[in-house]
Design a protein around this motif. Sequence first.
Motif, PDB file in Angstrom:
ATOM      1  N   GLY A  98     -37.686 -19.077  45.272  1.00 25.27           N
ATOM      2  CA  GLY A  98     -36.616 -18.363  44.586  1.00 25.27           C
ATOM      3  C   GLY A  98     -35.272 -18.932  44.973  1.00 25.27           C
ATOM      4  O   GLY A  98     -35.175 -20.083  45.414  1.00 25.27           O
ATOM      5  N   THR A  99     -34.246 -18.125  44.813  1.00 22.97           N
ATOM      6  CA  THR A  99     -32.895 -18.593  45.118  1.00 22.97           C
ATOM      7  C   THR A  99     -32.199 -17.625  46.065  1.00 22.97           C
ATOM      8  O   THR A  99     -32.537 -16.442  46.123  1.00 22.97           O
ATOM      9  CB  THR A  99     -32.051 -18.733  43.838  1.00 22.97           C
ATOM     10  N   LEU A 100     -31.233 -18.159  46.787  1.00 23.59           N
ATOM     11  CA  LEU A 100     -30.406 -17.368  47.684  1.00 23.59           C
ATOM     12  C   LEU A 100     -29.053 -17.149  47.011  1.00 23.59           C
ATOM     13  O   LEU A 100     -28.464 -18.098  46.496  1.00 23.59           O
ATOM     14  CB  LEU A 100     -30.175 -18.098  49.009  1.00 23.59           C
ATOM     15  N   GLU A 101     -28.578 -15.916  47.026  1.00 23.00           N
ATOM     16  CA  GLU A 101     -27.277 -15.644  46.426  1.00 23.00           C
ATOM     17  C   GLU A 101     -26.138 -16.243  47.228  1.00 23.00           C
ATOM     18  O   GLU A 101     -25.139 -16.672  46.671  1.00 23.00           O
ATOM     19  CB  GLU A 101     -27.084 -14.138  46.254  1.00 23.00           C
ATOM     20  N   ASN A 102     -26.267 -16.265  48.536  1.00 21.53           N
ATOM     21  CA  ASN A 102     -25.199 -16.765  49.401  1.00 21.53           C
ATOM     22  C   ASN A 102     -25.682 -17.924  50.264  1.00 21.53           C
ATOM     23  O   ASN A 102     -25.609 -17.868  51.486  1.00 21.53           O
ATOM     24  CB  ASN A 102     -24.655 -15.632  50.280  1.00 21.53           C
ATOM     25  N   ALA A 103     -26.130 -18.982  49.616  1.00 20.38           N
ATOM     26  CA  ALA A 103     -26.605 -20.146  50.357  1.00 20.38           C
ATOM     27  C   ALA A 103     -25.425 -20.913  50.935  1.00 20.38           C
ATOM     28  O   ALA A 103     -24.407 -21.100  50.276  1.00 20.38           O
ATOM     29  CB  ALA A 103     -27.415 -21.053  49.440  1.00 20.38           C
ATOM     30  N   ASP A 104     -25.585 -21.347  52.178  1.00 16.47           N
ATOM     31  CA  ASP A 104     -24.577 -22.204  52.798  1.00 16.47           C
ATOM     32  C   ASP A 104     -24.765 -23.658  52.405  1.00 16.47           C
ATOM     33  O   ASP A 104     -23.801 -24.417  52.332  1.00 16.47           O
ATOM     34  CB  ASP A 104     -24.644 -22.072  54.330  1.00 16.47           C
ATOM     35  N   GLU A 105     -26.001 -24.036  52.169  1.00 16.04           N
ATOM     36  CA  GLU A 105     -26.313 -25.404  51.751  1.00 16.04           C
ATOM     37  C   GLU A 105     -27.315 -25.371  50.615  1.00 16.04           C
ATOM     38  O   GLU A 105     -28.211 -24.518  50.590  1.00 16.04           O
ATOM     39  CB  GLU A 105     -26.891 -26.224  52.913  1.00 16.04           C
ATOM     40  N   GLN A 106     -27.141 -26.292  49.695  1.00 18.79           N
ATOM     41  CA  GLN A 106     -28.082 -26.437  48.589  1.00 18.79           C
ATOM     42  C   GLN A 106     -28.211 -27.918  48.282  1.00 18.79           C
ATOM     43  O   GLN A 106     -27.221 -28.638  48.247  1.00 18.79           O
ATOM     44  CB  GLN A 106     -27.596 -25.698  47.349  1.00 18.79           C
ATOM     45  N   ILE A 107     -29.424 -28.341  48.071  1.00 22.06           N
ATOM     46  CA  ILE A 107     -29.667 -29.743  47.736  1.00 22.06           C
ATOM     47  C   ILE A 107     -30.840 -29.827  46.779  1.00 22.06           C
ATOM     48  O   ILE A 107     -31.781 -29.040  46.864  1.00 22.06           O
ATOM     49  CB  ILE A 107     -29.926 -30.585  49.013  1.00 22.06           C
ATOM     50  N   GLU A 108     -30.746 -30.736  45.850  1.00 22.21           N
ATOM     51  CA  GLU A 108     -31.840 -30.972  44.906  1.00 22.21           C
ATOM     52  C   GLU A 108     -32.325 -32.397  45.099  1.00 22.21           C
ATOM     53  O   GLU A 108     -31.525 -33.328  45.149  1.00 22.21           O
ATOM     54  CB  GLU A 108     -31.385 -30.775  43.466  1.00 22.21           C
ATOM     55  N   LEU A 109     -33.624 -32.540  45.220  1.00 21.63           N
ATOM     56  CA  LEU A 109     -34.250 -33.860  45.321  1.00 21.63           C
ATOM     57  C   LEU A 109     -35.391 -33.939  44.328  1.00 21.63           C
ATOM     58  O   LEU A 109     -35.988 -32.922  43.966  1.00 21.63           O
ATOM     59  CB  LEU A 109     -34.808 -34.112  46.724  1.00 21.63           C
ATOM     60  N   ASN A 110     -35.687 -35.166  43.915  1.00 20.24           N
ATOM     61  CA  ASN A 110     -36.843 -35.349  43.045  1.00 20.24           C
ATOM     62  C   ASN A 110     -37.668 -36.529  43.516  1.00 20.24           C
ATOM     63  O   ASN A 110     -37.193 -37.384  44.247  1.00 20.24           O
ATOM     64  CB  ASN A 110     -36.429 -35.493  41.584  1.00 20.24           C
ATOM     65  N   ASN A 111     -38.891 -36.519  43.097  1.00 17.78           N
ATOM     66  CA  ASN A 111     -39.814 -37.612  43.367  1.00 17.78           C
ATOM     67  C   ASN A 111     -40.108 -38.249  42.015  1.00 17.78           C
ATOM     68  O   ASN A 111     -40.929 -37.745  41.256  1.00 17.78           O
ATOM     69  CB  ASN A 111     -41.097 -37.072  44.010  1.00 17.78           C
ATOM     70  N   PRO A 112     -39.416 -39.328  41.684  1.00 16.82           N
ATOM     71  CA  PRO A 112     -39.565 -39.912  40.355  1.00 16.82           C
ATOM     72  C   PRO A 112     -40.955 -40.461  40.058  1.00 16.82           C
ATOM     73  O   PRO A 112     -41.324 -40.596  38.901  1.00 16.82           O
ATOM     74  CB  PRO A 112     -38.517 -41.032  40.322  1.00 16.82           C
ATOM     75  N   THR A 113     -41.743 -40.737  41.087  1.00 17.11           N
ATOM     76  CA  THR A 113     -43.072 -41.288  40.844  1.00 17.11           C
ATOM     77  C   THR A 113     -44.040 -40.268  40.249  1.00 17.11           C
ATOM     78  O   THR A 113     -44.972 -40.647  39.574  1.00 17.11           O
ATOM     79  CB  THR A 113     -43.690 -41.889  42.121  1.00 17.11           C
ATOM     80  N   CYS A 114     -43.792 -38.969  40.503  1.00 17.37           N
ATOM     81  CA  CYS A 114     -44.710 -37.976  39.930  1.00 17.37           C
ATOM     82  C   CYS A 114     -43.990 -36.811  39.259  1.00 17.37           C
ATOM     83  O   CYS A 114     -44.643 -35.913  38.735  1.00 17.37           O
ATOM     84  CB  CYS A 114     -45.700 -37.464  40.978  1.00 17.37           C
TER      85      CYS A 114
END
Length: 161
Positions: free
Chosen positions: A25-41
Amino acid sequence: MALSKLENLYRHVILDHSSHPHNYGTLENADEQIELNNPTCGDVITLQLAMDGDIIKQAKFSGHGCSISTASASMMTDVVIGKTKAEALALAEEFFLLVQDKIEPNEKHLGEAIVLNGVAKFPARIKCATLAWKALERAIIQDKKEKGEEQAESPHEGEIL
């Protein structure tokens, strides 16, 4: 070839975390957020951390991915909540070594995530298993950079695990 009882148990743990991920899920008051992906799959993860000083108070993830990627993110969040940034980075490093079959599993440190040591036999799946842990590492490094703390570089920067 039939799976041993232990392999069946490990498979069940992975499928359970994948089907019913913890801390999804998500945090309403996140101090850090990062998105990563794995392009191979095609795995994509967004990791959010809520910090209380140096302690990871909450960790949640969202996104989509294969069962290994989702299970690993679920297990990772379980393990790092309540840990300091340094402890979480050490756990990430231990996990990276585990899935490359460079160390023996240590349930005391990694909890259920030790079941993912089997991906070492399938090199293409290592990226799936490490995606959430890489996101954790980068989120902590990002947090340290923002706060001007020392050692603000990833030991795995540029690596594709």
